[in-house]
Design an enzyme around this catalytic site. Sequence first.
Site, PDB file in Angstrom:
ATOM      1  N   TYR A  95       0.834  -1.185   0.000  1.00  0.00           N
ATOM      2  CA  TYR A  95       0.000   0.000   0.000  1.00  0.00           C
ATOM      3  C   TYR A  95       0.878   1.247   0.000  1.00  0.00           C
ATOM      4  CZ  TYR A  95      -3.655  -3.234   1.417  1.00  0.00           C
ATOM      5  OH  TYR A  95      -4.530  -4.275   1.470  1.00  0.00           O
ATOM      6  N   SER A  96       0.362   2.307  -0.580  1.00  0.00           N
ATOM      7  CA  SER A  96       1.036   3.606  -0.600  1.00  0.00           C
ATOM      8  C   SER A  96       2.456   3.497  -1.110  1.00  0.00           C
ATOM      9  CB  SER A  96       1.029   4.236   0.796  1.00  0.00           C
ATOM     10  OG  SER A  96      -0.282   4.400   1.240  1.00  0.00           O
ATOM     11  N   MET A  97       2.649   2.755  -2.174  1.00  0.00           N
ATOM     12  CA  MET A  97       3.986   2.556  -2.718  1.00  0.00           C
ATOM     13  C   MET A  97       4.128   3.138  -4.125  1.00  0.00           C
ATOM     14  SD  MET A  97       5.699   1.056  -0.371  1.00  0.00           S
ATOM     15  CE  MET A  97       7.099   0.396  -1.213  1.00  0.00           C
TER      16      MET A  97
END
Length: 107
Positions: A95-97
């Site tokens: 996530y959030s990468m």
Amino acid sequence: MSEVLLSALIVLVILLPRVVVAQPLPPGSPGEAGMSSEKLAHITEVMQKHIDEKRMAGLCAVAARHGKIVYYEALGAQDLETGVPGKKDTIYRIYSMTKPITSVAVM
């Protein structure tokens, strides 16, 4: 000018799928790639430390140099509830990468 652009686009569309097809990297030894086996082994120790401290359920790391894979290791579990061990082909959720992945892709 538009004919040149159209021709270039047609060539790109025809050739791009042949260029983009991924080829597996062959394995190699760290020594022949100019990498330290001891330092690569340290990666395994650090990954195992994070798993033992319950920071991560499972980890997978790969290092390649000069077109050969010199380090490829999977540790931990892919699911803590079932205890299924992680494998090299396990798909992990991230996530959030967006920024890190885009940066690596650009490089």
